[in-house]
Design an enzyme around this catalytic site. Structure first.
Site, PDB file in Angstrom:
ATOM      1  N   ASP A  35       0.823  -1.234   0.000  1.00  0.00           N
ATOM      2  CA  ASP A  35       0.000   0.000   0.000  1.00  0.00           C
ATOM      3  C   ASP A  35       0.848   1.271   0.000  1.00  0.00           C
ATOM      4  O   ASP A  35       0.614   2.189  -0.789  1.00  0.00           O
ATOM      5  CB  ASP A  35      -1.066   0.007   1.123  1.00  0.00           C
ATOM      6  N   ALA A 120      -2.943  -8.243  16.995  1.00  0.00           N
ATOM      7  CA  ALA A 120      -3.050  -9.514  16.269  1.00  0.00           C
ATOM      8  C   ALA A 120      -2.976  -9.314  14.754  1.00  0.00           C
ATOM      9  O   ALA A 120      -3.192 -10.228  13.980  1.00  0.00           O
ATOM     10  CB  ALA A 120      -4.347 -10.227  16.644  1.00  0.00           C
ATOM     11  N   GLY A 121      -2.678  -8.084  14.349  1.00  0.00           N
ATOM     12  CA  GLY A 121      -2.565  -7.818  12.910  1.00  0.00           C
ATOM     13  C   GLY A 121      -3.916  -7.654  12.228  1.00  0.00           C
ATOM     14  O   GLY A 121      -4.035  -7.790  11.020  1.00  0.00           O
ATOM     15  N   SER A 123      -5.705  -4.851  12.651  1.00  0.00           N
ATOM     16  CA  SER A 123      -5.883  -3.404  12.553  1.00  0.00           C
ATOM     17  C   SER A 123      -6.858  -2.827  13.556  1.00  0.00           C
ATOM     18  O   SER A 123      -7.756  -2.049  13.204  1.00  0.00           O
ATOM     19  CB  SER A 123      -6.338  -3.011  11.148  1.00  0.00           C
ATOM     20  N   SER A 124      -6.672  -3.204  14.806  1.00  0.00           N
ATOM     21  CA  SER A 124      -7.525  -2.608  15.821  1.00  0.00           C
ATOM     22  C   SER A 124      -7.290  -1.099  15.893  1.00  0.00           C
ATOM     23  O   SER A 124      -8.226  -0.331  16.128  1.00  0.00           O
ATOM     24  CB  SER A 124      -7.260  -3.253  17.179  1.00  0.00           C
ATOM     25  N   SER A 125      -6.067  -0.644  15.645  1.00  0.00           N
ATOM     26  CA  SER A 125      -5.816   0.796  15.759  1.00  0.00           C
ATOM     27  C   SER A 125      -6.537   1.560  14.652  1.00  0.00           C
ATOM     28  O   SER A 125      -7.129   2.609  14.898  1.00  0.00           O
ATOM     29  CB  SER A 125      -4.322   1.100  15.791  1.00  0.00           C
ATOM     30  N   GLU A 157      -2.523   8.087  12.563  1.00  0.00           N
ATOM     31  CA  GLU A 157      -1.583   6.987  12.869  1.00  0.00           C
ATOM     32  C   GLU A 157      -0.138   7.464  12.672  1.00  0.00           C
ATOM     33  O   GLU A 157       0.750   7.154  13.464  1.00  0.00           O
ATOM     34  CB  GLU A 157      -1.911   5.789  11.972  1.00  0.00           C
ATOM     35  N   ASP A 169      -5.535  -0.229   5.870  1.00  0.00           N
ATOM     36  CA  ASP A 169      -6.348  -0.606   7.027  1.00  0.00           C
ATOM     37  C   ASP A 169      -7.530   0.336   7.223  1.00  0.00           C
ATOM     38  O   ASP A 169      -8.667  -0.090   7.457  1.00  0.00           O
ATOM     39  CB  ASP A 169      -5.494  -0.612   8.304  1.00  0.00           C
TER      40      ASP A 169
END
Ligand code: GLA
Length: 382
Positions: A35, A120-121, A123-125, A157, A169
């Site tokens: 990306d 955990a990858g 993309s909670s953020s 971010e 994400d």
């Protein structure tokens, strides 16, 4: 919409004036670390999400409450600044974006809860940033488009979490569509939805339960290594502005003597090409060919891009022995988190049982797994 409900954990914060937003985590089928190189990605929003309640209050103070961390932060609007490593930084970064764009913000009360596993990858953020951006957009009647909100969430971010992430994400969280994957061109931000027809197969994520502390610093290093590669190619080919514009021949010719940069750039150029071919496989319904490409992606991420870890490699190697697993690879930024696997439904139970035992024995950790359903992107649910 109406099918997404306010989680019980947040109900106590909801009154008649409260806006409630849901914003999901994501998976990515193929197209990893492409990306920020202006390439393509193939993500989808999932059935794990972050929920935010927001409500105006008088004054200029923000009251932020995290259910997951059982903590409340009070802060004056004019005093906000990054708090790296703290959950509030993702929220404050988005507030800062609205301020940067000249929006008048007054005091508000925000509470947050999510079931996207952290680190955990998935993309909670990004899910937090998009939920907050969508909620503020509504509260302030700011009328930013979803694309603008995705870019603002990404900027948050960069500036407040310090990770120079790409757009995947945030875009996936905001633009997700039930039962579809999104083919996103990260250069133009044009996108297309593909129905994901898996037939007798399902997507299962295996969580290494490894949260690598190097993830964000190494991520930024990979990004600058790609930029260096582009600079070197650009000296001979002035039309190359990103690795998206480069061919493997250019990479070999211009970066050949720089061993590390060469491997990094080779991986990216190959991955951008692999995604294009993978989309054709999906259009033809050739899941097996697609799965082979996932394995190839893992190989590249592990050996050339070097963002894997022994646990991720173990999980991918292990499932290779089952022909009913047609594709597997590490997913997301790397150094931990999940692998994504396409597995025949009938095999899932047996495989989960065997792998859980083997993982504990060989890697010394409890394995977690998630069955994934693809859901809609960010929306207001109250
Ligand atoms: C993280 C970043 C994304 C993307 C992936 C790797 O999830 O946030 O922008 O670069 O890693 O594909």
């Amino acid at each position: 919409m109406g099918e997404y409900r306010i989680p019980d954990q947040l109900k106590q914060f909801v009154t008649d004036n409260t806006i409630v937003v849901r914003s999901p985590g994501r998976i990515n089928l193929i197209g990893e670390h492409t990306d920020y190189n202006n390439g393509f990605v193939l993500p989808a929003a999932i059935d794990k999400a972050v929920y935010v309640t927001i409500e105006q209050v008088s004054g200029t103070k923000l009251f932020l409450h995290s259910v997951d961390f059982n903590e409340t932060v009070e802060i004056e609007l004019n005093a906000i600044k990054p708090v790296p490593g703290h959950w509030s930084t993702y929220i404050l970064g988005v507030v800062d974006q609205f301020l940067q764009k000249g929006k008048q913000i007054g005091g508000f009360k925000l509470s947050i809860y999510g079931d996207v596993p952290l680190g955990a990858g998935l993309s909670s953020s990004a899910a937090v940033e998009c939920a907050v951006a969508f909620a503020l957009n509504e509260l302030l009647n700011a009328r930013f488009s979803r694309k603008e909100l995705a870019l603002m969430a990404q900027a948050a971010e960069h500036t407040y979490a310090g990770v120079k992430c790409g757009i995947m994400d945030q875009f996936a969280s905001l633009f997700g569509k039930k039962d579809h994957v999104i083919r996103l061109d990260c250069r133009s931000l044009e996108y297309e939805y593909f129905p994901l027809e898996l037939g007798e197969y399902v997507i299962v994520l295996f969580d290494t339960m490894v949260k690598h502390s190097l993830a964000s610093s190494e991520y930024n290093i990979r990004r600058s290594q790609c930029e260096e590669g582009v600079m070197l190619i650009g000296q001979n080919y002035s039309s190359v502005h990103s690795l998206r514009d480069a061919t493997i021949e250019m990479v070999n010719e211009c970066i050949g003597e720089f061993e590390t940069a060469h491997r990094r750039c080779k991986y990216v150029v190959e991955e951008i090409d692999r995604l294009q071919k993978g989309c054709k496989d999906l259009e033809r319904g050739d899941l097996k060919a697609f799965g082979q490409k996932m394995y190839a992606t893992h190989e590249g991420l592990s050996k050339d891009y070097e963002v894997s870890c022994k646990e991720l490699d173990y999980l991918v190697e292990y499932v290779k022995q089952y022909h009913m697993v047609i594709g597997a690879r590490m997913m997301g930024g790397g150094f931990g988190g999940c692998t994504i696997n396409i597995i025949k439904k009938d095999l899932v139970e047996e495989l989960v049982n065997d792998l859980t035992v083997a993982y504990l024995k060989n890697m010394g950790k409890e394995l977690k797994h998630y069955m994934v359903n693809i859901e809609d992107g960010t929306s207001i649910i109250n």
